[in-house]
Design a protein around this motif. Sequence first.
Motif, PDB file in Angstrom:
ATOM      1  N   ALA A 183      -1.608 -22.959 123.437  1.00  0.00           N
ATOM      2  CA  ALA A 183      -1.465 -23.805 122.266  1.00  0.00           C
ATOM      3  C   ALA A 183      -1.300 -25.279 122.673  1.00  0.00           C
ATOM      4  CB  ALA A 183      -0.258 -23.360 121.437  1.00  0.00           C
ATOM      5  N   TRP A 184      -1.814 -26.149 121.788  1.00  0.00           N
ATOM      6  CA  TRP A 184      -1.802 -27.582 122.011  1.00  0.00           C
ATOM      7  C   TRP A 184      -0.937 -28.262 120.954  1.00  0.00           C
ATOM      8  CZ3 TRP A 184      -3.855 -28.386 126.537  1.00  0.00           C
ATOM      9  CH2 TRP A 184      -4.877 -27.559 126.998  1.00  0.00           C
ATOM     10  N   SER A 185      -0.255 -29.320 121.353  1.00  0.00           N
ATOM     11  CA  SER A 185       0.599 -30.069 120.421  1.00  0.00           C
ATOM     12  C   SER A 185      -0.243 -30.859 119.433  1.00  0.00           C
ATOM     13  CB  SER A 185       1.493 -31.066 121.169  1.00  0.00           C
ATOM     14  OG  SER A 185       2.458 -30.381 121.919  1.00  0.00           O
ATOM     15  N   GLY A 186       0.292 -31.001 118.232  1.00  0.00           N
ATOM     16  CA  GLY A 186      -0.322 -31.878 117.247  1.00  0.00           C
ATOM     17  C   GLY A 186      -1.301 -31.190 116.334  1.00  0.00           C
ATOM     18  N   ASN A 187      -2.298 -31.965 115.908  1.00  0.00           N
ATOM     19  CA  ASN A 187      -3.238 -31.549 114.881  1.00  0.00           C
ATOM     20  C   ASN A 187      -4.657 -31.702 115.412  1.00  0.00           C
ATOM     21  OD1 ASN A 187      -4.857 -31.385 112.582  1.00  0.00           O
ATOM     22  ND2 ASN A 187      -3.388 -32.483 111.306  1.00  0.00           N
ATOM     23  N   ASN A 188      -5.423 -30.614 115.428  1.00  0.00           N
ATOM     24  CA  ASN A 188      -6.791 -30.696 115.934  1.00  0.00           C
ATOM     25  C   ASN A 188      -7.660 -31.649 115.100  1.00  0.00           C
ATOM     26  OD1 ASN A 188      -6.547 -28.353 114.005  1.00  0.00           O
ATOM     27  ND2 ASN A 188      -8.763 -28.437 114.173  1.00  0.00           N
ATOM     28  N   SER A 189      -7.343 -31.817 113.820  1.00  0.00           N
ATOM     29  CA  SER A 189      -8.168 -32.667 112.953  1.00  0.00           C
ATOM     30  C   SER A 189      -8.108 -34.142 113.331  1.00  0.00           C
ATOM     31  CB  SER A 189      -7.749 -32.509 111.495  1.00  0.00           C
ATOM     32  OG  SER A 189      -8.047 -31.213 111.055  1.00  0.00           O
ATOM     33  N   ASN A 190      -6.953 -34.619 113.816  1.00  0.00           N
ATOM     34  CA  ASN A 190      -6.879 -36.041 114.169  1.00  0.00           C
ATOM     35  C   ASN A 190      -6.979 -36.275 115.680  1.00  0.00           C
ATOM     36  OD1 ASN A 190      -4.329 -35.399 115.088  1.00  0.00           O
ATOM     37  ND2 ASN A 190      -3.250 -36.369 113.399  1.00  0.00           N
ATOM     38  N   GLN A 191      -7.403 -35.250 116.416  1.00  0.00           N
ATOM     39  CA  GLN A 191      -7.662 -35.384 117.854  1.00  0.00           C
ATOM     40  C   GLN A 191      -9.067 -34.868 118.161  1.00  0.00           C
ATOM     41  OE1 GLN A 191      -4.170 -34.371 120.531  1.00  0.00           O
ATOM     42  NE2 GLN A 191      -3.599 -33.207 118.720  1.00  0.00           N
ATOM     43  N   SER A 192     -10.019 -35.155 117.280  1.00  0.00           N
ATOM     44  CA  SER A 192     -11.341 -34.531 117.366  1.00  0.00           C
ATOM     45  C   SER A 192     -12.060 -34.800 118.688  1.00  0.00           C
ATOM     46  CB  SER A 192     -12.207 -34.948 116.183  1.00  0.00           C
ATOM     47  OG  SER A 192     -12.344 -36.350 116.141  1.00  0.00           O
ATOM     48  N   VAL A 193     -11.947 -36.001 119.226  1.00  0.00           N
ATOM     49  CA  VAL A 193     -12.617 -36.312 120.498  1.00  0.00           C
ATOM     50  C   VAL A 193     -11.996 -35.500 121.630  1.00  0.00           C
ATOM     51  CG1 VAL A 193     -13.043 -38.138 122.197  1.00  0.00           C
ATOM     52  CG2 VAL A 193     -13.330 -38.613 119.755  1.00  0.00           C
ATOM     53  N   ASP A 194     -10.669 -35.420 121.651  1.00  0.00           N
ATOM     54  CA  ASP A 194      -9.986 -34.656 122.695  1.00  0.00           C
ATOM     55  C   ASP A 194     -10.250 -33.158 122.551  1.00  0.00           C
ATOM     56  OD1 ASP A 194      -8.968 -37.007 123.724  1.00  0.00           O
ATOM     57  OD2 ASP A 194      -7.111 -36.880 122.576  1.00  0.00           O
ATOM     58  N   VAL A 195     -10.303 -32.674 121.313  1.00  0.00           N
ATOM     59  CA  VAL A 195     -10.606 -31.253 121.083  1.00  0.00           C
ATOM     60  C   VAL A 195     -12.018 -30.945 121.575  1.00  0.00           C
ATOM     61  CG1 VAL A 195     -10.988 -29.488 119.309  1.00  0.00           C
ATOM     62  CG2 VAL A 195      -8.963 -30.954 119.191  1.00  0.00           C
ATOM     63  N   ALA A 196     -12.988 -31.814 121.242  1.00  0.00           N
ATOM     64  CA  ALA A 196     -14.374 -31.614 121.697  1.00  0.00           C
ATOM     65  C   ALA A 196     -14.441 -31.615 123.226  1.00  0.00           C
ATOM     66  CB  ALA A 196     -15.280 -32.688 121.110  1.00  0.00           C
ATOM     67  N   ALA A 197     -13.690 -32.509 123.877  1.00  0.00           N
ATOM     68  CA  ALA A 197     -13.666 -32.561 125.347  1.00  0.00           C
ATOM     69  C   ALA A 197     -13.048 -31.287 125.924  1.00  0.00           C
ATOM     70  CB  ALA A 197     -12.911 -33.795 125.824  1.00  0.00           C
ATOM     71  N   GLN A 198     -12.007 -30.764 125.267  1.00  0.00           N
ATOM     72  CA  GLN A 198     -11.374 -29.535 125.744  1.00  0.00           C
ATOM     73  C   GLN A 198     -12.323 -28.346 125.600  1.00  0.00           C
ATOM     74  OE1 GLN A 198      -8.206 -29.488 127.177  1.00  0.00           O
ATOM     75  NE2 GLN A 198      -8.893 -27.473 127.837  1.00  0.00           N
ATOM     76  N   ILE A 199     -13.028 -28.279 124.469  1.00  0.00           N
ATOM     77  CA  ILE A 199     -13.994 -27.189 124.252  1.00  0.00           C
ATOM     78  C   ILE A 199     -15.113 -27.276 125.287  1.00  0.00           C
ATOM     79  CG2 ILE A 199     -15.735 -26.311 122.634  1.00  0.00           C
ATOM     80  CD1 ILE A 199     -13.746 -27.060 120.360  1.00  0.00           C
ATOM     81  N   LEU A 200     -15.569 -28.489 125.583  1.00  0.00           N
ATOM     82  CA  LEU A 200     -16.589 -28.674 126.617  1.00  0.00           C
ATOM     83  C   LEU A 200     -16.064 -28.217 127.978  1.00  0.00           C
ATOM     84  CD1 LEU A 200     -19.306 -29.772 127.672  1.00  0.00           C
ATOM     85  CD2 LEU A 200     -18.203 -32.009 127.860  1.00  0.00           C
ATOM     86  N   ALA A 201     -14.851 -28.620 128.320  1.00  0.00           N
ATOM     87  CA  ALA A 201     -14.265 -28.254 129.616  1.00  0.00           C
ATOM     88  C   ALA A 201     -14.042 -26.748 129.729  1.00  0.00           C
ATOM     89  CB  ALA A 201     -12.949 -29.002 129.822  1.00  0.00           C
ATOM     90  N   ASP A 202     -13.568 -26.126 128.642  1.00  0.00           N
ATOM     91  CA  ASP A 202     -13.251 -24.693 128.685  1.00  0.00           C
ATOM     92  C   ASP A 202     -14.495 -23.807 128.627  1.00  0.00           C
ATOM     93  OD1 ASP A 202     -10.548 -25.210 128.838  1.00  0.00           O
ATOM     94  OD2 ASP A 202     -10.152 -24.831 126.720  1.00  0.00           O
ATOM     95  N   TRP A 203     -15.436 -24.155 127.721  1.00  0.00           N
ATOM     96  CA  TRP A 203     -16.526 -23.226 127.428  1.00  0.00           C
ATOM     97  C   TRP A 203     -17.914 -23.842 127.489  1.00  0.00           C
ATOM     98  CZ3 TRP A 203     -12.589 -22.860 123.235  1.00  0.00           C
ATOM     99  CH2 TRP A 203     -11.558 -21.997 123.600  1.00  0.00           C
ATOM    100  N   GLY A 204     -18.026 -25.131 127.798  1.00  0.00           N
ATOM    101  CA  GLY A 204     -19.333 -25.758 127.942  1.00  0.00           C
ATOM    102  C   GLY A 204     -20.083 -25.993 126.646  1.00  0.00           C
ATOM    103  N   LEU A 205     -19.406 -25.930 125.503  1.00  0.00           N
ATOM    104  CA  LEU A 205     -20.065 -26.148 124.217  1.00  0.00           C
ATOM    105  C   LEU A 205     -20.043 -27.634 123.878  1.00  0.00           C
ATOM    106  CD1 LEU A 205     -18.498 -23.177 122.215  1.00  0.00           C
ATOM    107  CD2 LEU A 205     -20.713 -23.253 123.354  1.00  0.00           C
ATOM    108  N   VAL A 206     -21.176 -28.163 123.429  1.00  0.00           N
ATOM    109  CA  VAL A 206     -21.297 -29.590 123.105  1.00  0.00           C
ATOM    110  C   VAL A 206     -21.896 -29.778 121.715  1.00  0.00           C
ATOM    111  CG1 VAL A 206     -21.519 -30.329 125.503  1.00  0.00           C
ATOM    112  CG2 VAL A 206     -23.555 -29.729 124.211  1.00  0.00           C
ATOM    113  N   SER A 207     -21.881 -31.027 121.247  1.00  0.00           N
ATOM    114  CA  SER A 207     -22.455 -31.417 119.949  1.00  0.00           C
ATOM    115  C   SER A 207     -21.920 -30.548 118.821  1.00  0.00           C
ATOM    116  CB  SER A 207     -23.986 -31.332 119.987  1.00  0.00           C
ATOM    117  OG  SER A 207     -24.498 -32.152 120.990  1.00  0.00           O
ATOM    118  N   LEU A 208     -20.623 -30.432 118.750  1.00  0.00           N
ATOM    119  CA  LEU A 208     -20.005 -29.532 117.784  1.00  0.00           C
ATOM    120  C   LEU A 208     -19.842 -30.165 116.410  1.00  0.00           C
ATOM    121  CD1 LEU A 208     -17.275 -28.171 120.175  1.00  0.00           C
ATOM    122  CD2 LEU A 208     -19.347 -27.010 119.469  1.00  0.00           C
ATOM    123  N   VAL A 209     -19.979 -29.323 115.394  1.00  0.00           N
ATOM    124  CA  VAL A 209     -19.729 -29.702 114.002  1.00  0.00           C
ATOM    125  C   VAL A 209     -18.521 -28.898 113.544  1.00  0.00           C
ATOM    126  CG1 VAL A 209     -20.653 -29.653 111.662  1.00  0.00           C
ATOM    127  CG2 VAL A 209     -22.158 -30.185 113.582  1.00  0.00           C
TER     128      VAL A 209
END
Length: 188
Positions: free
Chosen positions: A51-77
């Motif tokens: 689990a991550w602190s805070g709110n995924n909605s207002n950390q969208s760039v960091d969430v996208a970077a974490q998803i890329l680092a963890d699973w290699g998914l990019v250009s997310l909507v």
Amino acid sequence: MNRKLIATLAASAATAFASPAFAALTATGVACDGQSTTMTSLTGYMDCSGAWSGNNSNQSVDVAAQILADWGLVSLVSTDVTGGNTGSTGTLSFAAQTGVFVLALKAGDAFSLYELDGSAVAGGISSISYDTLGVGFFSGPNNNMHFGQGLSHADIYTTPVPEPETWALMFGGLGVLALLNRRKKQPE
């Protein structure tokens, strides 16, 4: 002069693309798969992050970077799929997902990310029974652990599939480039 400029731009681009993505998310110290068997036993479940602190909605760039680092998914909507659910357990319904996607559950002051594969279910995944036990955080003077809080919101992150018009525009542009290149090479 042009060669110097091109060399500088190429070096800058190489440095930018060679730099690893770094997500500035802060871990809460609670494992997303440690408490919740509902989420980890879902058909199509692949992995989780957080689990991550805070709110995924207002950390969208960091969430996208974490998803890329963890699973290699990019250009997310991102799409909100909360649908009025606010309990610590419930069912989320959304348009069928037939490929790999990420579900973010936010509860209390934390969120967790769950990677799911819609191709594991005939017709894709269109609803999920969830719990928020994998979304925990520590707080207070005694650093008490909180988990199983009510759902604040749920989002799915998907990789968009280009529309046919997008493909047509791209191939048309490549055709024009090929035509220009051919004209340039013909002797005068």
